[in-house]
Design an enzyme around this catalytic site. Structure first.
Site, PDB file in Angstrom:
ATOM      1  N   ARG A 184       6.972  40.225  34.466  1.00  0.00           N
ATOM      2  CA  ARG A 184       7.441  39.428  35.293  1.00  0.00           C
ATOM      3  C   ARG A 184       8.831  38.732  34.683  1.00  0.00           C
ATOM      4  O   ARG A 184       9.880  38.243  35.330  1.00  0.00           O
ATOM      5  CB  ARG A 184       6.564  37.870  35.414  1.00  0.00           C
ATOM      6  CG  ARG A 184       5.358  37.852  36.290  1.00  0.00           C
ATOM      7  CD  ARG A 184       4.543  36.939  36.176  1.00  0.00           C
ATOM      8  NE  ARG A 184       5.015  35.708  36.669  1.00  0.00           N
ATOM      9  CZ  ARG A 184       5.123  35.282  37.640  1.00  0.00           C
ATOM     10  NH1 ARG A 184       4.736  35.909  38.926  1.00  0.00           N
ATOM     11  NH2 ARG A 184       5.673  33.967  37.990  1.00  0.00           N
ATOM     12  N   ARG A 188      16.915  40.929  28.055  1.00  0.00           N
ATOM     13  CA  ARG A 188      18.219  41.237  28.222  1.00  0.00           C
ATOM     14  C   ARG A 188      19.027  41.640  26.899  1.00  0.00           C
ATOM     15  O   ARG A 188      18.720  40.826  26.034  1.00  0.00           O
ATOM     16  CB  ARG A 188      19.049  39.977  29.073  1.00  0.00           C
ATOM     17  CG  ARG A 188      18.463  39.765  30.310  1.00  0.00           C
ATOM     18  CD  ARG A 188      19.264  38.961  31.283  1.00  0.00           C
ATOM     19  NE  ARG A 188      18.831  38.642  32.527  1.00  0.00           N
ATOM     20  CZ  ARG A 188      18.309  37.364  32.599  1.00  0.00           C
ATOM     21  NH1 ARG A 188      18.296  36.490  31.649  1.00  0.00           N
ATOM     22  NH2 ARG A 188      17.682  37.142  33.921  1.00  0.00           N
ATOM     23  N   ARG A 263      -7.266  30.550  36.205  1.00  0.00           N
ATOM     24  CA  ARG A 263      -6.675  29.464  35.324  1.00  0.00           C
ATOM     25  C   ARG A 263      -6.310  28.391  36.082  1.00  0.00           C
ATOM     26  O   ARG A 263      -5.693  28.076  37.181  1.00  0.00           O
ATOM     27  CB  ARG A 263      -5.642  30.317  34.552  1.00  0.00           C
ATOM     28  CG  ARG A 263      -5.089  29.472  33.465  1.00  0.00           C
ATOM     29  CD  ARG A 263      -4.209  30.620  32.863  1.00  0.00           C
ATOM     30  NE  ARG A 263      -2.874  30.764  33.449  1.00  0.00           N
ATOM     31  CZ  ARG A 263      -1.895  29.866  33.573  1.00  0.00           C
ATOM     32  NH1 ARG A 263      -1.974  28.855  32.829  1.00  0.00           N
ATOM     33  NH2 ARG A 263      -0.790  30.299  34.180  1.00  0.00           N
ATOM     34  N   ARG A 294       3.950  23.740  28.035  1.00  0.00           N
ATOM     35  CA  ARG A 294       5.379  23.149  28.123  1.00  0.00           C
ATOM     36  C   ARG A 294       5.423  21.987  28.489  1.00  0.00           C
ATOM     37  O   ARG A 294       4.738  21.104  28.803  1.00  0.00           O
ATOM     38  CB  ARG A 294       5.974  24.067  29.135  1.00  0.00           C
ATOM     39  CG  ARG A 294       5.159  24.424  30.548  1.00  0.00           C
ATOM     40  CD  ARG A 294       5.688  25.455  31.331  1.00  0.00           C
ATOM     41  NE  ARG A 294       4.819  26.158  32.423  1.00  0.00           N
ATOM     42  CZ  ARG A 294       4.879  27.103  33.177  1.00  0.00           C
ATOM     43  NH1 ARG A 294       5.921  27.770  33.305  1.00  0.00           N
ATOM     44  NH2 ARG A 294       4.049  27.316  34.161  1.00  0.00           N
ATOM     45  N   GLU A 317       2.054  20.095  30.132  1.00  0.00           N
ATOM     46  CA  GLU A 317       1.091  21.015  30.708  1.00  0.00           C
ATOM     47  C   GLU A 317      -0.036  21.531  29.666  1.00  0.00           C
ATOM     48  O   GLU A 317       0.632  22.060  28.837  1.00  0.00           O
ATOM     49  CB  GLU A 317       2.061  22.259  31.639  1.00  0.00           C
ATOM     50  CG  GLU A 317       1.321  22.925  32.355  1.00  0.00           C
ATOM     51  CD  GLU A 317       2.189  24.043  33.168  1.00  0.00           C
ATOM     52  OE1 GLU A 317       3.163  23.588  33.663  1.00  0.00           O
ATOM     53  OE2 GLU A 317       1.757  25.368  33.066  1.00  0.00           O
ATOM     54  N   TYR A 365      -1.118  37.134  41.981  1.00  0.00           N
ATOM     55  CA  TYR A 365      -0.138  36.215  41.461  1.00  0.00           C
ATOM     56  C   TYR A 365       1.288  36.301  42.309  1.00  0.00           C
ATOM     57  O   TYR A 365       2.185  36.808  41.666  1.00  0.00           O
ATOM     58  CB  TYR A 365       0.263  36.621  39.829  1.00  0.00           C
ATOM     59  CG  TYR A 365       0.909  35.905  38.970  1.00  0.00           C
ATOM     60  CD1 TYR A 365       1.404  34.578  39.214  1.00  0.00           C
ATOM     61  CD2 TYR A 365       0.773  36.226  37.601  1.00  0.00           C
ATOM     62  CE1 TYR A 365       2.061  33.887  38.450  1.00  0.00           C
ATOM     63  CE2 TYR A 365       1.475  35.287  36.802  1.00  0.00           C
ATOM     64  CZ  TYR A 365       1.992  34.127  36.927  1.00  0.00           C
ATOM     65  OH  TYR A 365       2.541  33.299  36.143  1.00  0.00           O
ATOM     66  N   ASP A 367       4.771  34.452  43.723  1.00  0.00           N
ATOM     67  CA  ASP A 367       5.487  33.421  43.665  1.00  0.00           C
ATOM     68  C   ASP A 367       5.813  32.872  45.040  1.00  0.00           C
ATOM     69  O   ASP A 367       5.482  33.386  46.104  1.00  0.00           O
ATOM     70  CB  ASP A 367       6.810  33.916  43.048  1.00  0.00           C
ATOM     71  CG  ASP A 367       6.800  34.039  41.634  1.00  0.00           C
ATOM     72  OD1 ASP A 367       5.792  33.604  41.250  1.00  0.00           O
ATOM     73  OD2 ASP A 367       7.440  35.130  41.021  1.00  0.00           O
TER      74      ASP A 367
HETATM   75  N1  UDP Z   1       5.234  33.892  28.284  1.00  0.00           N
HETATM   76  C1  UDP Z   1       5.163  33.826  27.168  1.00  0.00           C
HETATM   77  N2  UDP Z   1       6.081  33.026  26.397  1.00  0.00           N
HETATM   78  C2  UDP Z   1       6.876  32.210  27.063  1.00  0.00           C
HETATM   79  C3  UDP Z   1       6.927  32.449  28.578  1.00  0.00           C
HETATM   80  C4  UDP Z   1       6.206  33.466  29.199  1.00  0.00           C
HETATM   81  O1  UDP Z   1       4.318  34.363  26.397  1.00  0.00           O
HETATM   82  O2  UDP Z   1       7.882  31.453  26.681  1.00  0.00           O
HETATM   83  C5  UDP Z   1       4.521  34.699  28.992  1.00  0.00           C
HETATM   84  C6  UDP Z   1       2.974  34.237  29.480  1.00  0.00           C
HETATM   85  O3  UDP Z   1       1.967  35.055  29.057  1.00  0.00           O
HETATM   86  C7  UDP Z   1       3.368  33.929  31.049  1.00  0.00           C
HETATM   87  C8  UDP Z   1       4.022  35.224  31.588  1.00  0.00           C
HETATM   88  O4  UDP Z   1       4.989  35.610  30.091  1.00  0.00           O
HETATM   89  O5  UDP Z   1       2.347  34.047  31.745  1.00  0.00           O
HETATM   90  C9  UDP Z   1       5.044  35.238  32.630  1.00  0.00           C
HETATM   91  O6  UDP Z   1       5.860  34.115  32.376  1.00  0.00           O
HETATM   92  P1  UDP Z   1       6.135  33.184  33.684  1.00  0.00           P
HETATM   93  O7  UDP Z   1       7.197  32.208  33.279  1.00  0.00           O
HETATM   94  O8  UDP Z   1       6.370  34.048  34.924  1.00  0.00           O
HETATM   95  O9  UDP Z   1       4.833  32.369  34.004  1.00  0.00           O
HETATM   96  P2  UDP Z   1       4.470  31.331  34.997  1.00  0.00           P
HETATM   97  O10 UDP Z   1       5.710  30.156  34.887  1.00  0.00           O
HETATM   98  O11 UDP Z   1       4.261  31.904  36.295  1.00  0.00           O
HETATM   99  O12 UDP Z   1       3.345  30.570  34.612  1.00  0.00           O
END
Ligand code: UDP
Length: 387
Positions: A184, A188, A263, A294, A317, A365, A367
């Site tokens: 996802r 870069r 989850r 976060r 969260e 999953y 969006d």
């Molecule tokens: N992820 C991570 N560290 C981060 C951000 C994301 O390990 O700082 C991993 C985590 O497993 C997450 C996945 O990358 O579920 C995809 O991130 P995304 O931001 O798409 O998750 P969402 O915001 O949908 O919960």
């Protein structure tokens, strides 16, 4: 809510019953109502529409609080973008995220800045690629989150910024998660730190609630809040209406093959007497000694709005495995889950006049923009031909 003559009347005077007022359900309702012969009833068990994208304005500060965590609208699908722009305009917000590991701040998703920070020196694109390649020498015999992550960003970045976060967020070993969850995020080898690659991004200027209300402002769309379909599922089914079901697929079939892994999230909201807590909208906390994943600070999602300088609202969260009574947010999608899902999908295919959609109804999953695109497909290709 109990079955009543009023509900019976609402159902018998509609052509389509939509269970759930999330983005998938709202999109279906909007599109179906374009046909002047179709009457739609939406049943929503919560006291608001918009599913987990719902937000409200805090009365003291005027800050728009995303009740279920920050929801960023982004898409590259022009059809979806044109569709949503009928109901709202969007601000120019571009999402950026940072991550705090060992008290240091890193750029997320992984870019040249992150790689340079982790290795303690500026690395140009080729040097960064070479360092990651050295650190990612693993045999890719299996395809899962961890193997995909290590082969893409190397062990050091994986262990610092991804492993702990993923364990906290998904409550399973990252080896049990599909590699698609890792994919996802972009990686870069330049200094672009935007979170999404999409062409169109932003937040609804007047807030999500006004956007959602406008999607269903049609006299042939009826909405019943605080109304749980499962309080009278069999009675609704007996009425032989077209049903679009967007709740959890395992619940619909009374968990016949066991619960699917979901989850859920818990949030701790705090109003602070500070103009600014963290300087940005989302900071991730990957370290396992920090219990939350976060912190959101909603003010930053709308730099175009003016707020009182004295207060801000933050939200921590926390993530955990959902029990049957919790709100399911994300499908975990382990190998075990995928086996159960095949059985549920077989039952789903045998249901007449009932369509399944949305993140919960498909166990995908999705969006927000994906939910809208998938609702457009369902209405056009499956529901309208039945009516
Ligand atoms: N992820 C991570 N560290 C981060 C951000 C994301 O390990 O700082 C991993 C985590 O497993 C997450 C996945 O990358 O579920 C995809 O991130 P995304 O931001 O798409 O998750 P969402 O915001 O949908 O919960």
């Amino acid at each position: 809510m109990v079955w009543s003559p009023q509900i019976e009347k609402e159902i018998s005077s509609s052509d389509v019953v939509i269970v759930g007022a999330g983005l998938f359900g709202l999109t279906c309702a909007n599109l179906l109502a374009l046909n002047p012969k179709i009457r739609i009833l939406i049943l929503e068990k919560r006291n608001h529409i918009g599913g987990n994208a719902y937000s409200y304005f805090d009365p003291d500060t005027g800050i728009e609080v995303h009740k279920y965590g920050s929801h960023l609208f982004h898409t590259s699908n022009l059809k979806v973008w044109d569709f949503v722009n009928q109901f709202t305009s969007f601000n120019n917000y571009r999402h950026v995220v940072f991550s705090v590991h060992n008290s240091q701040l890193f750029s997320m998703p992984v870019n040249l800045h992150t790689i340079s920070q982790i290795y303690g020196q500026f690395l140009g694109p080729d040097q960064a690629r070479a360092r990651i390649q050295e650190d990612s020498m693993i045999q890719l015999e299996v395809d899962n989150f961890e193997s995909k992550a290590i082969s893409s960003i190397g062990k050091v970045i994986y262990q610092s910024l991804f492993k702990g976060y993923t364990q906290k967020q998904w409550q399973v070993n990252p080896q049990e998660l599909p590699s698609s969850v890792f994919s996802r995020l972009p990686i870069r080898f330049n200094l672009d730190n935007s979170y999404f690659n999409d062409d169109f991004q932003g937040l609804p200027r007047d807030g999500y609630e006004s956007f959602f209300n406008s999607m269903i402002s049609n006299e042939r769309i009826r909405l019943l809040l605080n109304t749980d379909f499962f309080d009278f599922k069999e009675k609704v089914k007996k009425q032989n209406k077209i049903i679009i079901y967007t709740g959890p697929i395992d619940r619909y079939f009374e968990y016949k093959f066991g619960s699917l892994g979901w989850r859920t999230l818990d949030f701790e909201i705090e109003k602070l007497n500070l103009p600014d807590f963290q300087g940005t909208s989302v900071i991730n906390y990957p370290d396992l000694d920090v219990p939350f994943t976060r912190i959101h600070e909603f003010k930053h999602l709308h730099p175009e709005r003016s707020y009182s300088a004295s207060q801000t609202i933050i939200m921590r969260e926390y993530s955990r495995q959902a029990g049957r009574l919790d709100e399911p947010y994300y499908p975990i999608n382990s190998a075990e889950d995928r086996k159960k899902l095949v059985n549920y999908r077989n039952l789903q295919n045998a249901e007449t006049n009932t369509f399944f959609g949305g993140r919960l109804g498909t166990y995908l999953y999705l969006d927000m923009h994906m939910a809208i695109a998938s609702a457009m497909n369902l209405v056009e290709n499956e529901v309208l031909p039945c009516l």
